[in-house]
Design a protein around this motif. Structure first.
Motif, PDB file in Angstrom:
ATOM      1  N   THR A 177      30.736  50.012  63.523  1.00  0.00           N
ATOM      2  CA  THR A 177      31.726  51.047  63.778  1.00  0.00           C
ATOM      3  C   THR A 177      32.918  50.797  62.861  1.00  0.00           C
ATOM      4  O   THR A 177      32.977  49.782  62.157  1.00  0.00           O
ATOM      5  CB  THR A 177      32.154  51.014  65.264  1.00  0.00           C
ATOM      6  N   GLY A 178      33.865  51.719  62.856  1.00  0.00           N
ATOM      7  CA  GLY A 178      35.014  51.531  61.989  1.00  0.00           C
ATOM      8  C   GLY A 178      36.112  52.548  62.218  1.00  0.00           C
ATOM      9  O   GLY A 178      36.023  53.424  63.091  1.00  0.00           O
ATOM     10  N   VAL A 179      37.159  52.423  61.391  1.00  0.00           N
ATOM     11  CA  VAL A 179      38.367  53.248  61.503  1.00  0.00           C
ATOM     12  C   VAL A 179      38.822  53.644  60.111  1.00  0.00           C
ATOM     13  O   VAL A 179      38.771  52.840  59.172  1.00  0.00           O
ATOM     14  CB  VAL A 179      39.492  52.466  62.226  1.00  0.00           C
ATOM     15  N   THR A 180      39.274  54.880  59.995  1.00  0.00           N
ATOM     16  CA  THR A 180      39.873  55.397  58.758  1.00  0.00           C
ATOM     17  C   THR A 180      41.274  55.908  59.078  1.00  0.00           C
ATOM     18  O   THR A 180      41.461  56.610  60.077  1.00  0.00           O
ATOM     19  CB  THR A 180      39.023  56.537  58.173  1.00  0.00           C
ATOM     20  N   SER A 222      38.411  57.708  63.978  1.00  0.00           N
ATOM     21  CA  SER A 222      37.811  56.471  64.463  1.00  0.00           C
ATOM     22  C   SER A 222      36.445  56.701  65.076  1.00  0.00           C
ATOM     23  O   SER A 222      36.171  57.749  65.670  1.00  0.00           O
ATOM     24  CB  SER A 222      38.718  55.815  65.514  1.00  0.00           C
ATOM     25  N   GLY A 223      35.572  55.701  64.934  1.00  0.00           N
ATOM     26  CA  GLY A 223      34.374  55.635  65.735  1.00  0.00           C
ATOM     27  C   GLY A 223      34.735  55.133  67.123  1.00  0.00           C
ATOM     28  O   GLY A 223      35.907  54.955  67.462  1.00  0.00           O
ATOM     29  N   GLY A 224      33.699  54.938  67.962  1.00  0.00           N
ATOM     30  CA  GLY A 224      33.944  54.309  69.253  1.00  0.00           C
ATOM     31  C   GLY A 224      34.169  55.224  70.419  1.00  0.00           C
ATOM     32  O   GLY A 224      34.517  54.759  71.504  1.00  0.00           O
ATOM     33  N   SER A 225      34.036  56.543  70.227  1.00  0.00           N
ATOM     34  CA  SER A 225      34.287  57.475  71.316  1.00  0.00           C
ATOM     35  C   SER A 225      35.672  57.202  71.914  1.00  0.00           C
ATOM     36  O   SER A 225      36.614  56.921  71.175  1.00  0.00           O
ATOM     37  CB  SER A 225      33.168  57.373  72.362  1.00  0.00           C
ATOM     38  N   ALA A 249      27.966  56.145  61.544  1.00  0.00           N
ATOM     39  CA  ALA A 249      27.727  57.549  61.874  1.00  0.00           C
ATOM     40  C   ALA A 249      26.317  58.000  61.475  1.00  0.00           C
ATOM     41  O   ALA A 249      25.669  57.391  60.628  1.00  0.00           O
ATOM     42  CB  ALA A 249      28.764  58.430  61.170  1.00  0.00           C
ATOM     43  N   ARG A 250      25.868  59.099  62.101  1.00  0.00           N
ATOM     44  CA  ARG A 250      24.590  59.721  61.779  1.00  0.00           C
ATOM     45  C   ARG A 250      24.831  61.204  61.531  1.00  0.00           C
ATOM     46  O   ARG A 250      25.532  61.863  62.281  1.00  0.00           O
ATOM     47  CB  ARG A 250      23.585  59.579  62.919  1.00  0.00           C
ATOM     48  N   CYS A 280      34.588  62.322  58.267  1.00  0.00           N
ATOM     49  CA  CYS A 280      33.642  61.352  58.792  1.00  0.00           C
ATOM     50  C   CYS A 280      32.564  62.148  59.526  1.00  0.00           C
ATOM     51  O   CYS A 280      32.856  62.842  60.509  1.00  0.00           O
ATOM     52  CB  CYS A 280      34.330  60.363  59.714  1.00  0.00           C
ATOM     53  N   VAL A 281      31.327  62.056  59.033  1.00  0.00           N
ATOM     54  CA  VAL A 281      30.247  62.960  59.445  1.00  0.00           C
ATOM     55  C   VAL A 281      29.312  62.253  60.420  1.00  0.00           C
ATOM     56  O   VAL A 281      28.589  61.333  60.041  1.00  0.00           O
ATOM     57  CB  VAL A 281      29.451  63.456  58.221  1.00  0.00           C
ATOM     58  N   ASN A 282      29.320  62.708  61.669  1.00  0.00           N
ATOM     59  CA  ASN A 282      28.442  62.189  62.714  1.00  0.00           C
ATOM     60  C   ASN A 282      27.861  63.378  63.479  1.00  0.00           C
ATOM     61  O   ASN A 282      27.912  63.449  64.689  1.00  0.00           O
ATOM     62  CB  ASN A 282      29.231  61.271  63.651  1.00  0.00           C
ATOM     63  N   SER A 283      27.309  64.320  62.741  1.00  0.00           N
ATOM     64  CA  SER A 283      27.004  65.646  63.264  1.00  0.00           C
ATOM     65  C   SER A 283      25.684  65.718  64.022  1.00  0.00           C
ATOM     66  O   SER A 283      24.749  64.969  63.744  1.00  0.00           O
ATOM     67  CB  SER A 283      26.949  66.635  62.098  1.00  0.00           C
TER      68      SER A 283
END
Length: 338
Positions: free
Chosen positions: A28-31, A73-76, A160-161, A187-190
């Protein structure tokens, strides 16, 4: 001709910096988009399952209307803590909004955020009471620079996916004939897929500049079935998909103009991902303006031009991020564009 800026990234808008951090073990990560001085901002939310912070502060009629940084950010829901770290770090440097300069009273940094759901995309998420996102936010902010943006498996796009393919972080920029700059960061997690079914071509291929995401095109005789979603996630989980993005310009847009820019930029997601804005997505687009260039008259026409270009630029950023993630992932088919 419209051309990309020198970095082909949102950092081509002078005054904006991007920092990224990731936790490889947790996948996971953060931008962080950091503004060297406060910038006007707006937001448009289209997905059915969004997760945001400080979004109400960007609504019309709000008190502030400017931001110090924006966090993706990821992580919900856990990822919203990344903005806490960014806010604390900026506050320690004296950044933030204050009605008056009062001794012993810190200013309040304005740091909106949006999150994507990567909790089920692999990695060790058994962090108990100590999710990594606050620390990742501080790390990403400290890494912020005005240089090139790392694409693919980086920052909030690390785990991401995009449909069933590797997702990632993308960025792109464009300079108009009269010198306005437009940039996009995504950030693409579509839930939806980014490639035309049965081909190696991205949906965004008509907007590609100089082969920036592989140059693949669909066969001339290819017939598209509107009910064929290709590599979309056919077993969607509520809250399990989101594309979060920021578009930026140096044109001096007010809050209403920026809101329109964000609304029009959402069409870039529709040009690059199919389907999009579904009940399973949490799609969010922020828009920011550094205000460096006066808005040419008639203003409404200039906003329309910039909004259309922001949509094209965001579509390119989506494809660039997924293209680079595929090349980095080592997954089957990753040597292809899609």
């Amino acid at each position: 001709m419209t051309t990309p800026g020198p970095h082909n990234a949102i950092t081509d808008i002078d005054g904006l910096e991007v920092g990224q951090a990731q936790d490889a073990r947790a996948r996971t990560g953060v931008t962080v988009l950091h503004a060297r001085r406060p910038v006007k901002a707006a937001i448009d939310v289209r997905g059915g399952g969004p997760g945001t912070r400080e979004s109400d502060a960007l609504a019309p009629g709000g008190l502030v209307g400017e931001v110090d940084a924006i966090v993706l950010s990821g992580g919900s829901v856990y990822g919203l803590a990344a903005a806490d770290g960014v806010c604390a770090a900026l506050g320690a440097k004296g950044r933030g909004f204050a009605l008056a300069d009062l001794p012993g009273v810190p200013a309040s940094p304005i740091v909106p955020a949006a999150i994507l759901y990567d909790l089920a995309n692999g990695g060790d998420k058994a962090w108990g009471e100590h999710p990594p996102y606050r620390a990742l936010g501080v790390e990403a902010l400290s890494a912020a620079s005005a240089g090139a943006v790392r694409l693919g498996r980086a920052g909030a796009g690390y785990g991401a996916r995009a449909g069933t393919d590797a997702g990632g972080t993308g960025s792109a920029s464009a300079i108009t004939r009269d010198g306005y700059g437009v940039g996009a960061l995504v950030c693409v997690n579509s839930f939806g897929a980014v490639c035309i079914p049965g081909t190696d071509a991205f949906w965004a291929h008509p907007f590609e500049i100089d082969g920036e995401f592989g140059g693949a095109r669909p066969p001339a005789n290819h017939r598209f079935d509107p009910q064929d979603w290709g590599a979309a996630k056919l077993d969607p989980r509520p809250g399990g998909n989101t594309t979060i993005a920021i578009v930026a310009t140096d044109a001096a847009l007010d809050r209403d103009g920026l809101r329109r820019l964000a609304v029009m930029a959402q069409d870039g997601l529709a040009r690059a991902i199919r389907p999009v804005h579904s009940p399973f997505d949490g799609d969010v687009v922020f828009a920011v303006s550094t205000g460096a260039r006066p808005l040419a008259e008639p203003a409404a026409l200039t906003i329309a031009r910039l909004g259309a270009l922001a949509a094209d630029t965001l579509a390119r950023a989506v494809a660039r991020g997924v293209y680079e993630a595929g090349r980095q992932s080592g997954e089957p088919g990753s040597a292809r564009s899609c």
